[in-house]
Design a protein around this motif. Structure first.
Motif, PDB file in Angstrom:
ATOM      1  N   ARG A  86       4.143   3.472  10.123  1.00  0.00           N
ATOM      2  CA  ARG A  86       3.954   2.333   9.271  1.00  0.00           C
ATOM      3  C   ARG A  86       4.265   0.996   9.570  1.00  0.00           C
ATOM      4  O   ARG A  86       3.800  -0.061   9.343  1.00  0.00           O
ATOM      5  N   THR A  87       5.605   1.045   9.819  1.00  0.00           N
ATOM      6  CA  THR A  87       6.195  -0.231  10.314  1.00  0.00           C
ATOM      7  C   THR A  87       5.561  -0.664  11.396  1.00  0.00           C
ATOM      8  O   THR A  87       5.462  -2.129  11.701  1.00  0.00           O
ATOM      9  N   ALA A  88       5.386   0.161  12.406  1.00  0.00           N
ATOM     10  CA  ALA A  88       4.653  -0.388  13.709  1.00  0.00           C
ATOM     11  C   ALA A  88       3.377  -0.893  13.540  1.00  0.00           C
ATOM     12  O   ALA A  88       2.979  -2.169  14.048  1.00  0.00           O
ATOM     13  N   ALA A  89       2.620  -0.217  12.542  1.00  0.00           N
ATOM     14  CA  ALA A  89       1.035  -0.630  12.397  1.00  0.00           C
ATOM     15  C   ALA A  89       1.326  -1.993  11.528  1.00  0.00           C
ATOM     16  O   ALA A  89       0.345  -2.740  11.605  1.00  0.00           O
TER      17      ALA A  89
ATOM     18  N   VAL B 130       0.842  -1.292  -0.075  1.00  0.00           N
ATOM     19  CA  VAL B 130      -0.208   0.061  -0.090  1.00  0.00           C
ATOM     20  C   VAL B 130       0.841   1.285  -0.010  1.00  0.00           C
ATOM     21  O   VAL B 130       1.997   1.314   0.759  1.00  0.00           O
ATOM     22  N   ARG B 131       0.613   2.317  -1.066  1.00  0.00           N
ATOM     23  CA  ARG B 131       1.191   3.490  -0.731  1.00  0.00           C
ATOM     24  C   ARG B 131       0.720   4.161   0.102  1.00  0.00           C
ATOM     25  O   ARG B 131      -0.514   4.539   0.242  1.00  0.00           O
ATOM     26  N   PHE B 132       1.481   4.949   1.102  1.00  0.00           N
ATOM     27  CA  PHE B 132       1.123   5.595   2.147  1.00  0.00           C
ATOM     28  C   PHE B 132       1.386   7.232   2.498  1.00  0.00           C
ATOM     29  O   PHE B 132       0.735   7.701   3.104  1.00  0.00           O
TER      30      PHE B 132
ATOM     31  N   PRO C 135       0.724   9.592   0.262  1.00  0.00           N
ATOM     32  CA  PRO C 135      -0.344  10.718   0.066  1.00  0.00           C
ATOM     33  C   PRO C 135      -1.225  11.058   1.288  1.00  0.00           C
ATOM     34  O   PRO C 135      -1.685  12.138   1.303  1.00  0.00           O
ATOM     35  N   ASP C 136      -1.542  10.089   2.204  1.00  0.00           N
ATOM     36  CA  ASP C 136      -2.379  10.395   3.337  1.00  0.00           C
ATOM     37  C   ASP C 136      -1.510  11.104   4.362  1.00  0.00           C
ATOM     38  O   ASP C 136      -2.219  11.630   5.160  1.00  0.00           O
ATOM     39  N   GLU C 137      -0.037  11.207   4.242  1.00  0.00           N
ATOM     40  CA  GLU C 137       0.646  11.794   5.384  1.00  0.00           C
ATOM     41  C   GLU C 137       1.102  13.113   5.205  1.00  0.00           C
ATOM     42  O   GLU C 137       0.919  14.188   6.068  1.00  0.00           O
ATOM     43  N   HIS C 138       0.870  13.770   3.521  1.00  0.00           N
ATOM     44  CA  HIS C 138       1.464  15.069   3.555  1.00  0.00           C
ATOM     45  C   HIS C 138       1.175  15.235   1.922  1.00  0.00           C
ATOM     46  O   HIS C 138       1.215  14.561   1.041  1.00  0.00           O
ATOM     47  N   PRO C 139       0.705  16.816   1.772  1.00  0.00           N
ATOM     48  CA  PRO C 139       0.423  17.135   0.335  1.00  0.00           C
ATOM     49  C   PRO C 139       1.663  16.865  -0.749  1.00  0.00           C
ATOM     50  O   PRO C 139       1.385  16.416  -1.807  1.00  0.00           O
ATOM     51  N   LEU C 140       2.735  16.942  -0.217  1.00  0.00           N
ATOM     52  CA  LEU C 140       3.718  16.719  -1.007  1.00  0.00           C
ATOM     53  C   LEU C 140       4.254  14.906  -1.165  1.00  0.00           C
ATOM     54  O   LEU C 140       5.137  14.586  -1.906  1.00  0.00           O
ATOM     55  N   ALA C 141       3.539  14.163  -0.401  1.00  0.00           N
ATOM     56  CA  ALA C 141       3.475  12.758  -0.760  1.00  0.00           C
ATOM     57  C   ALA C 141       5.098  12.343  -0.400  1.00  0.00           C
ATOM     58  O   ALA C 141       5.592  12.654   0.597  1.00  0.00           O
ATOM     59  N   GLU C 142       5.572  11.563  -1.387  1.00  0.00           N
ATOM     60  CA  GLU C 142       7.069  11.143  -1.144  1.00  0.00           C
ATOM     61  C   GLU C 142       8.036  12.269  -1.102  1.00  0.00           C
ATOM     62  O   GLU C 142       9.193  12.145  -0.641  1.00  0.00           O
ATOM     63  N   LEU C 143       7.673  13.247  -1.582  1.00  0.00           N
ATOM     64  CA  LEU C 143       8.823  14.531  -1.383  1.00  0.00           C
ATOM     65  C   LEU C 143       8.462  15.320  -0.563  1.00  0.00           C
ATOM     66  O   LEU C 143       8.828  16.654  -0.165  1.00  0.00           O
ATOM     67  N   ALA C 144       7.861  14.899   0.770  1.00  0.00           N
ATOM     68  CA  ALA C 144       7.567  15.600   1.980  1.00  0.00           C
ATOM     69  C   ALA C 144       9.192  15.692   2.625  1.00  0.00           C
ATOM     70  O   ALA C 144       9.880  15.155   2.402  1.00  0.00           O
ATOM     71  N   PRO C 145       9.052  16.894   3.489  1.00  0.00           N
ATOM     72  CA  PRO C 145      10.585  16.780   4.362  1.00  0.00           C
ATOM     73  C   PRO C 145      10.785  15.598   4.880  1.00  0.00           C
ATOM     74  O   PRO C 145       9.974  14.706   5.334  1.00  0.00           O
ATOM     75  N   ARG C 146      12.096  15.451   5.137  1.00  0.00           N
ATOM     76  CA  ARG C 146      12.602  14.070   5.594  1.00  0.00           C
ATOM     77  C   ARG C 146      12.197  13.842   6.739  1.00  0.00           C
ATOM     78  O   ARG C 146      11.729  12.342   7.123  1.00  0.00           O
ATOM     79  N   ASP C 147      11.898  14.551   7.810  1.00  0.00           N
ATOM     80  CA  ASP C 147      11.383  14.255   9.164  1.00  0.00           C
ATOM     81  C   ASP C 147      10.046  13.632   8.893  1.00  0.00           C
ATOM     82  O   ASP C 147       9.679  12.839   9.447  1.00  0.00           O
TER      83      ASP C 147
END
Length: 572
Positions: free
Chosen positions: A325-328, A300-302, A304-316
């Motif tokens: 996600r790994t915990a879940a 599952v690609r996750f 886009p639900d975390e930040h508007p920039l998706a994979e290009l969100a800031p590193r933190d």
């Protein structure tokens, strides 16, 4: 009004246990480190002062810069601007950047990059000959210059080392390789106990240099460019030499440190199992910049639900999202999916990464790449002004070891090389002007009060485990206090303790490095315990929100007796 928690009492040594210097050299300035910041400072000082000494822990080409894959950020495109670069940097910094420092970075940056080209650095170009620019996380436009696809740091290092080699026989510069700087020497303390001005450094030549043993390099100015703290942690993208030497030496000398709690964990580091340690393979953010996606272990690609920039969100944001996600999903990694980029494109665009993946039997054209966060960059360090000056007269810091205020709570991708370049120029000019103007006179080094320290090399794994479990990706008061208790229980007088008739440790490279790692881990955990909020590279599970009152810097310094003073201070 900020209310800080009750803290355990901490006292650290004010010097390393070491033999008295057996030889002495003199210079107008000593530069410690051979990454982009150290090499640039040395080259600039060579033309401005009578004599500069460049000290590096390995060989000239072994600085951390050589490992930089991502690139160097600067507003080089006519459609871009320093103002836009400033906006993106401030946004990534979580409200803790010093706007003056960022403005200096983005305004002077393009000129410094062009000067780097004039020094011989060859960047990737477009068909019309312009520097080719790409985008990375947190940048809203293409402004990242690369060399050799993903070998930017190696190319910059090559060009600057060639410049140093060309003048190595110049009597105005001396290079000492294979040398660990032990302590910053200072003059007599003031009547109120404030540290005296810088008098030079003690250093240990490891055995392959032109001098042996411990010596003293005396100079009215010392420029620390020692890089990061990666080996404080169990796993890191940093080289083995990154043991926090500059931060620890500055702390022992009484310099003010800041933003120590802001540690950047790169979200996409090649995951090879839980038992792997040491320097790990980084899978550059630029891979996501070209369109690679993050998938959990269910596919599952996750992001886009975390930040508007998706994979290009800031590193933190990306690193914390991966940990959640790994915990879940009950896993210890996620997948980076670059299959749709095509094998030919990937190999051409990212030759170094492609080669590293192939060494582990991974073909990004057909395979998902296992990744997880690992320590990558330290946004804190020795607090400086816009000219690299620390709180100690004559002590400067540039590059990753410095806390200029550029990064705030989280470094924007590819700003680190630019920071080293810009502020090394500024520091070199300031050192030269103050030395030649008589504002940095030579002083006699005086012994510092307080204890000396030596931590046995055998304790390194214990220190790293405490740092990883305490001030790691996600933190809590309970975990931080447990880490501090573990660190406090580690003997720091290994040269005096005996086991089976033998000392636990003797003054030598591994023990000195481990002592530095121990001291940095201690003050880092303290700073993380003080900041009761989550912001940028500092994430607390027990204080998950950002608190506006904490728009302040946690300052750390050591008193003359080694007691650690810590608390909030204004940014800048």
């Amino acid at each position: 009004m900020l209310v800080t928690p009750d803290l355990p009492s901490v006292r650290l040594a004010t010097r390393l246990a070491a033999p008295e210097p057996g030889w002495t050299v003199h210079a107008d300035a000593v530069v410690v480190g051979s990454g982009i910041a150290g090499l640039t400072a040395a080259l600039e000082l060579r033309t401005r002062v009578r004599r500069v000494l460049l000290v590096t822990k390995g060989v000239l080409s072994s600085g951390s810069t050589v490992w930089a894959q991502g690139g160097i950020a600067a507003a080089l495109d006519p459609g871009d601007s320093p103002a836009a670069h400033l906006h993106d940097t401030l946004a990534a910094g979580g409200g803790l950047c010093d706007p003056r420092a960022v403005e200096t970075l983005v305004t002077e940056g393009p000129r410094r990059v062009r000067e780097l080209v004039a020094r011989g650095a060859v960047f990737d170009t477009t068909p019309d000959g312009a520097i080719s620019l790409t985008r990375e996380g947190g940048h809203l436009t293409d402004r990242i210059a690369h060399a050799g696809g993903d070998a930017t740091g190696a190319e910059i290092s090559r060009a600057l080392v060639a410049q140093i080699e060309a003048v190595r026989d110049d009597p105005g510069i001396e290079v000492i390789e294979h040398a660990l700087v032990l302590d910053v020497l200072t003059g007599a303390a003031g009547p109120d106990g404030t540290p005296g001005a810088v008098a030079g450094v003690t250093l240990h030549v490891i055995g392959e240099g032109s001098r042996d043993g411990v010596g003293a390099a005396l100079a009215p100015a010392v420029v620390l460019a020692t890089g990061g703290i990666g080996q404080v942690y169990r796993s890191s993208t940093n080289p083995a030499q990154a043991t926090g030497d500059g931060i620890a030496a500055a702390l022992r000398a009484g310099a003010l440190l800041g933003d120590l709690e802001f540690v950047q964990f790169h979200p996409t580091v090649l995951w090879l199992g839980t038992g792997v340690k040491g320097q790990l393979t980084l899978v550059s953010e630029a891979v996501r910049g070209e369109g690679a996606l993050l998938l959990d272990t269910d596919g599952v690609r996750f992001m886009p639900d975390e930040h508007p920039l998706a994979e290009l969100a800031p590193r933190d944001v990306v690193a914390h999202a991966i940990v959640r996600r790994t915990a879940a999903t009950g896993s210890d990694h996620v997948w980076l999916d670059a299959r749709h980029l095509g094998g030919e494109f990937f190999a051409r665009r990212f030759p170094t990464i492609h080669e590293r993946l192939a060494e582990h039997g991974i073909d990004p054209a057909t395979d998902l790449v296992p990744v997880a966060p690992a320590q990558h960059y330290h946004s804190g360090g020795v607090v400086t002004d816009l000219d690299g000056r620390s709180s100690l007269t004559g002590l400067y810091a540039v590059g990753e070891v410095a806390c200029t205020g550029v990064h705030g709570a989280n470094r924007l991708a590819s700003n680190s090389l630019l920071e080293g370049l810009v502020f090394a120029h500024r520091a070199a000019r300031d050192v030269a002007g103050r030395v030649e103007g008589g504002f940095l006179p030579r002083v006699e080094p005086c012994p510092r009060s307080g204890p000396d320290a030596l931590v046995a090399a055998a304790s390194r794994a214990r220190v790293q485990r405490a740092a990883t479990d305490g001030p790691g990706v996600l933190r809590s008061a309970e975990g931080l206090r447990r880490a501090l208790a573990t660190l406090a229980a580690i003997p720091t007088d290994a040269q005096q303790r005996r086991d089976d008739g033998r000392p636990l440790g003797v003054p030598q490279l591994a023990e000195w490095e481990t002592t530095n790692v121990h001291q940095v881990a201690t003050v880092l955990a303290l700073a993380a315990l003080v900041r009761e909020e989550s912001r940028g590279g500092h994430a607390r599970s027990d204080f998950a929100r950002t608190v506006d009152a904490w728009r302040a810097r946690v300052g750390v310094k050591s008193g003359t007796d080694g007691s650690v003073e810590i608390g909030p201070r204004p940014v800048g």
